[in-house]
Design a protein around this motif. Structure first.
Motif, PDB file in Angstrom:
ATOM      1  N   VAL A 196      10.901   1.811  11.487  1.00  0.00           N
ATOM      2  CA  VAL A 196       9.445   1.832  11.658  1.00  0.00           C
ATOM      3  C   VAL A 196       8.910   0.416  11.852  1.00  0.00           C
ATOM      4  N   LEU A 197       9.432  -0.533  11.079  1.00  0.00           N
ATOM      5  CA  LEU A 197       8.984  -1.922  11.200  1.00  0.00           C
ATOM      6  C   LEU A 197       9.268  -2.482  12.592  1.00  0.00           C
ATOM      7  N   LEU A 207      -1.396  -6.600  11.824  1.00  0.00           N
ATOM      8  CA  LEU A 207      -1.272  -5.616  10.756  1.00  0.00           C
ATOM      9  C   LEU A 207      -0.827  -6.268   9.456  1.00  0.00           C
ATOM     10  N   LYS A 208      -1.224  -5.642   8.381  1.00  0.00           N
ATOM     11  CA  LYS A 208      -0.699  -6.005   7.066  1.00  0.00           C
ATOM     12  C   LYS A 208       0.122  -4.792   6.609  1.00  0.00           C
ATOM     13  N   ILE A 209       1.437  -4.992   6.477  1.00  0.00           N
ATOM     14  CA  ILE A 209       2.352  -3.880   6.227  1.00  0.00           C
ATOM     15  C   ILE A 209       2.962  -4.023   4.833  1.00  0.00           C
ATOM     16  N   PHE A 210       2.830  -2.970   4.049  1.00  0.00           N
ATOM     17  CA  PHE A 210       3.346  -2.964   2.680  1.00  0.00           C
ATOM     18  C   PHE A 210       4.661  -2.186   2.653  1.00  0.00           C
ATOM     19  N   ILE A 211       5.732  -2.841   2.201  1.00  0.00           N
ATOM     20  CA  ILE A 211       7.036  -2.176   2.136  1.00  0.00           C
ATOM     21  C   ILE A 211       7.641  -2.358   0.739  1.00  0.00           C
ATOM     22  N   PRO A 212       8.479  -1.420   0.296  1.00  0.00           N
ATOM     23  CA  PRO A 212       9.069  -1.502  -1.050  1.00  0.00           C
ATOM     24  C   PRO A 212      10.009  -2.691  -1.188  1.00  0.00           C
ATOM     25  N   LYS A 213       9.841  -3.424  -2.250  1.00  0.00           N
ATOM     26  CA  LYS A 213      10.695  -4.577  -2.541  1.00  0.00           C
ATOM     27  C   LYS A 213      12.147  -4.150  -2.740  1.00  0.00           C
ATOM     28  N   ILE A 214      12.335  -2.934  -3.234  1.00  0.00           N
ATOM     29  CA  ILE A 214      13.676  -2.457  -3.584  1.00  0.00           C
ATOM     30  C   ILE A 214      14.578  -2.309  -2.361  1.00  0.00           C
ATOM     31  N   TYR A 215      13.996  -2.222  -1.139  1.00  0.00           N
ATOM     32  CA  TYR A 215      14.820  -2.051   0.060  1.00  0.00           C
ATOM     33  C   TYR A 215      15.554  -3.337   0.446  1.00  0.00           C
ATOM     34  N   LEU A 217      14.935  -5.896   2.438  1.00  0.00           N
ATOM     35  CA  LEU A 217      15.031  -6.171   3.867  1.00  0.00           C
ATOM     36  C   LEU A 217      14.739  -7.646   4.148  1.00  0.00           C
ATOM     37  N   ASP A 218      15.361  -8.164   5.180  1.00  0.00           N
ATOM     38  CA  ASP A 218      15.090  -9.531   5.611  1.00  0.00           C
ATOM     39  C   ASP A 218      13.877  -9.495   6.533  1.00  0.00           C
ATOM     40  N   ILE A 219      12.708  -9.658   5.965  1.00  0.00           N
ATOM     41  CA  ILE A 219      11.468  -9.461   6.721  1.00  0.00           C
ATOM     42  C   ILE A 219      11.258 -10.544   7.781  1.00  0.00           C
ATOM     43  N   LYS A 220      11.890 -11.688   7.665  1.00  0.00           N
ATOM     44  CA  LYS A 220      11.716 -12.765   8.639  1.00  0.00           C
ATOM     45  C   LYS A 220      12.267 -12.365  10.002  1.00  0.00           C
ATOM     46  N   GLN A 221      13.256 -11.484   9.997  1.00  0.00           N
ATOM     47  CA  GLN A 221      13.876 -11.057  11.249  1.00  0.00           C
ATOM     48  C   GLN A 221      13.224  -9.809  11.831  1.00  0.00           C
ATOM     49  N   ILE A 222      12.246  -9.275  11.119  1.00  0.00           N
ATOM     50  CA  ILE A 222      11.642  -8.005  11.544  1.00  0.00           C
ATOM     51  C   ILE A 222      10.398  -8.211  12.388  1.00  0.00           C
ATOM     52  N   SER A 223       9.473  -8.982  11.883  1.00  0.00           N
ATOM     53  CA  SER A 223       8.203  -9.126  12.584  1.00  0.00           C
ATOM     54  C   SER A 223       7.580 -10.495  12.323  1.00  0.00           C
ATOM     55  N   LYS A 224       7.205 -11.162  13.403  1.00  0.00           N
ATOM     56  CA  LYS A 224       6.507 -12.438  13.299  1.00  0.00           C
ATOM     57  C   LYS A 224       5.008 -12.258  13.542  1.00  0.00           C
ATOM     58  N   ASN A 225       4.635 -11.055  14.024  1.00  0.00           N
ATOM     59  CA  ASN A 225       3.239 -10.805  14.382  1.00  0.00           C
ATOM     60  C   ASN A 225       2.400 -10.330  13.207  1.00  0.00           C
ATOM     61  N   HIS A 226       3.055  -9.750  12.219  1.00  0.00           N
ATOM     62  CA  HIS A 226       2.316  -9.094  11.143  1.00  0.00           C
ATOM     63  C   HIS A 226       2.639  -9.711   9.784  1.00  0.00           C
ATOM     64  N   LYS A 227       1.742  -9.492   8.859  1.00  0.00           N
ATOM     65  CA  LYS A 227       1.957  -9.956   7.500  1.00  0.00           C
ATOM     66  C   LYS A 227       2.665  -8.858   6.708  1.00  0.00           C
ATOM     67  N   ILE A 228       3.777  -9.190   6.093  1.00  0.00           N
ATOM     68  CA  ILE A 228       4.566  -8.222   5.314  1.00  0.00           C
ATOM     69  C   ILE A 228       4.366  -8.495   3.826  1.00  0.00           C
ATOM     70  N   ILE A 229       3.994  -7.458   3.085  1.00  0.00           N
ATOM     71  CA  ILE A 229       3.825  -7.568   1.632  1.00  0.00           C
ATOM     72  C   ILE A 229       4.863  -6.683   0.965  1.00  0.00           C
ATOM     73  N   LEU A 230       5.667  -7.273   0.093  1.00  0.00           N
ATOM     74  CA  LEU A 230       6.662  -6.514  -0.666  1.00  0.00           C
ATOM     75  C   LEU A 230       6.036  -6.052  -1.972  1.00  0.00           C
ATOM     76  N   TYR A 231       6.097  -4.749  -2.235  1.00  0.00           N
ATOM     77  CA  TYR A 231       5.503  -4.230  -3.468  1.00  0.00           C
ATOM     78  C   TYR A 231       6.579  -3.613  -4.360  1.00  0.00           C
ATOM     79  N   SER A 232       6.360  -3.687  -5.647  1.00  0.00           N
ATOM     80  CA  SER A 232       7.268  -3.056  -6.606  1.00  0.00           C
ATOM     81  C   SER A 232       6.715  -1.681  -6.964  1.00  0.00           C
TER      82      SER A 232
END
Length: 268
Positions: A196-197, A207-215, A217-232
């Motif tokens: 999905v990312l 976009l501001k995208i909230f994804i589970p911290k438990i996954y 994921l290396d968010i730096k390689q996923i998207s440079k256009n959007h802000k990624i927030i890791l949530y517990s």
């Protein structure tokens, strides 16, 4: 029911599991944690008087991590223990106390019930499908609806009996149209979050995208256009409320999204 704060005998015992597989997931354990937190606040109970009995090897090892983060005691049992077996009932009954809560999809039998009935003042079942449901002090079927309808005040069936974090933690929060919430359970079996990312990364909208911290994921390689927030998982409702759109896989999170009136894309 009277629950004493200081008595070492008066305990709340939970029997549930969390696992990295589609049949178990983490929903049952998190529901029990929310119930425990509610009872701690309502009755001023010391957390040390609350015990979780869980399988905790291999695919079930996530149980201990989750309970450790919430400061609850865990009694570990073998993965080979069969649910609703005599052996399991004897293990549970060795921790007798005021209240026993069993949360899982299963079918209780007479032997299991008879071993437990005199060891606890009250017993509550979640999602049980057996004919014995009316023998327990309370049975709640909020997700699993047995074909056999039992006319009893002790048996509650229907979505209206769902115990959701969004209801227990009812707090108004403004959601933003550019906020997207992702959740595919405690374990993302099909790697849906990453897929999905990658799709969302193709849009020019910020976009501001909230994804589970438990996954993890290396968010730096996923998207440079959007802000990624890791949530517990501890504060996922807080972030869920901020989002306008939810892309989720089902389970209790789906019902949270419905209750919170989010725009939902569900990928089972």
């Amino acid at each position: 029911m009277k629950i004493s704060k200081n008595s070492s005998i008066n305990k709340i015992v939970f029997r549930c599991d969390a696992g990295n597989n589609p049949k178990v997931g983490t929903g049952h354990l998190y529901r029990c944690i929310h119930i425990a937190e509610h009872l701690v606040r309502k009755y001023d109970i010391n957390k040390k008087q609350i015990i979780f009995i869980c399988k905790n090897k291999e695919e079930f090892s996530i149980s201990k991590k989750i309970l450790h983060n919430h400061n609850y005691k865990i009694i570990e049992i073998s993965n080979n223990i069969i649910n609703n077996s005599t052996k399991e009932a004897k293990i549970i009954s060795s921790t007798n106390g005021n209240l026993l809560i069993i949360d899982r999809i299963g079918t209780t039998n007479e032997k299991f019930y008879n071993i437990l009935k005199n060891r606890f003042n009250k017993i509550i079942l979640f999602e049980d499908k057996s004919k014995l449901r009316n023998k327990f002090d309370l049975t709640i079927n909020s997700l699993v609806f047995p074909k056999l309808h039992l006319k009893s005040r002790n048996v509650k069936v229907g979505f209206k009996f769902l115990l959701l974090p969004s209801i227990l933690k009812n707090k108004a929060t403004n959601s933003l149209s550019n906020n997207i919430f992702l959740s595919f359970g405690g374990y993302d079996h099909n790697n849906l979050c990453l897929k999905v990312l990658k799709i969302l990364s193709t849009t020019n909208r910020n976009l501001k995208i909230f994804i589970p911290k438990i996954y993890e994921l290396d968010i730096k390689q996923i998207s440079k256009n959007h802000k990624i927030i890791l949530y517990s998982k501890n504060n996922y409702i807080e972030h869920f409320r901020k989002c306008n759109i939810a892309i989720i896989s089902g389970g209790l999170t789906l019902y949270d999204g419905i209750y919170l009136k989010k725009k939902i894309i569900c990928i089972p």
